[in-house]
Design a protein around this motif. Structure first.
Motif: not given
Ligand SMILES: C[S@@+](CC[C@H](N)C(=O)[O-])C[C@H]1O[C@@H](n2cnc3c(N)ncnc32)[C@H](O)[C@@H]1O
Length: 302
Positions: A30, A33, A35, A55, A188-189
């Motif tokens: 991740l 990602c 956050y 991140v 985006v995760d």
């Protein structure tokens, strides 16, 4: 003593956990990602992750208006904060004025509330906004109100964060409404860290507190949400173990300093799809990781 990036002192601040959160993020592919902290507070972990570029961005939500005002001002008007920190008057009279502004935020500008909150956070015992002034109103304690107000260091922190302002997003919603409303940026995760007010001992630590019923309802909301990647942390409490009984749970010992130094038993709960870092030295609480071997099925075909 470790130096942190967040300018806020926060009761229960979690920045010490950053290496563990980095492990979780990396183990689950991740990195890069968004956050997300629905209970951002001092955003200790978020600021470490942002500064180290672990991140791509951080989303800070907090229902307490002065907390939100602070992060919003860092993003949009950091020069205002820096100028105020530089010229701060560290007197009891000024402290009383700042306290009045935090108590009546609707009568003041967002920036004024932000600075007043920050001022109380730095001048009060353990950073507790509803707590007393360091050294007392007579300023006859061993420590005085300026003990935690190191202007250059604090301005440096604000400036470093402000350089990444376009990667910080802020909102002022109730966390459960936020869970519903939040959508990650395209492609985006998202990785959520929920750090709600404590169940056992939060009264008066924060400006917003939760009842046991609120914690129970939150557990349902988180576990039923459409978001995949999340962890939750709590002070250890059998009720919380029960509310999240179907999830992987671990216990961790963390040293806090809110008025007195004590060791807290911290509980971590993981969403189903997250892999636990191998390096973790946490003690499993439930049997989700080590399920009992199932009894042979009466309908076995082999
Ligand atoms: C345990 S603190 C978070 C500390 C943070 N993780 C840190 O490291 O500084 C909990 C935060 O939740 C906020 N809060 C309380 N009730 C809330 C709610 N219903 N929705 C969102 N935030 C809330 C409080 O203002 C407080 O800042």
């Amino acid at each position: 003593m470790a130096r942190y990036n967040t300018p806020l002192r926060y009761p229960g601040g979690k920045q010490k956990l950053t290496p563990f959160v980095v492990d979780v993020i990396e183990r689950n592919n991740l990195s890069g990602c968004q956050y997300v902290e629905p209970y951002a507070g001092g955003a200790g972990v978020a600021m470490e992750l942002l500064m180290d570029d672990v991140v791509s961005s951080v989303y800070l939500n907090d229902f307490t208006y002065p907390v939100y005002a602070f992060w919003k001002t860092i993003k949009y008007d950091p020069d205002f904060l820096c100028a105020r920190i530089l010229s701060a008057s560290l007197t009891v009279e000024e402290w009383l004025k700042r306290r009045e502004i935090v108590r009546n935020p609707e009568m003041h500008s967002l920036q004024e509330v932000a600075y007043s909150f920050f001022y109380l956070n730095r001048c009060n015992r353990s950073g507790v906004v509803g707590g007393g002034l360091i050294g007392g109103l007579q300023q006859n304690g061993t420590w005085k109100m300026d003990a935690r107000f190191s202007r250059n260091d604090l301005i440096g922190r604000v400036e470093r964060i402000a350089k990444k302002a376009d990667r910080i997003f802020v909102s002022n919603m109730d966390a459960e409404a936020f869970i519903e409303a939040y959508t990650p940026p395209k492609g985006v995760d998202a990785f959520f860290y929920f750090d709600p007010p404590y169940i056992g001992r939060s009264a008066r630590l924060y400006l917003n507190d939760y009842s046991p019923e609120d914690h129970k309802r939150l557990a349902v909301s988180i576990q039923a949400s459409r978001h995949k990647n999340w962890i939750v942390s709590y002070d250890y409490d059998a009720r919380i173990v029960d509310y999240y009984v179907k999830q992987k749970q671990f216990e961790y010992q963390l040293q806090y300093n809110a008025a007195a130094v004590y060791k807290g038993r911290e509980l971590f709960i993981f969403s189903d799809c997250l892999h636990i870092p191998e390096s973790t030295s946490f003690r499993p609480i439930n049997d989700v990781l080590n399920p009992p071997i199932p009894a042979p099925s009466l309908f076995a075909t082999d």
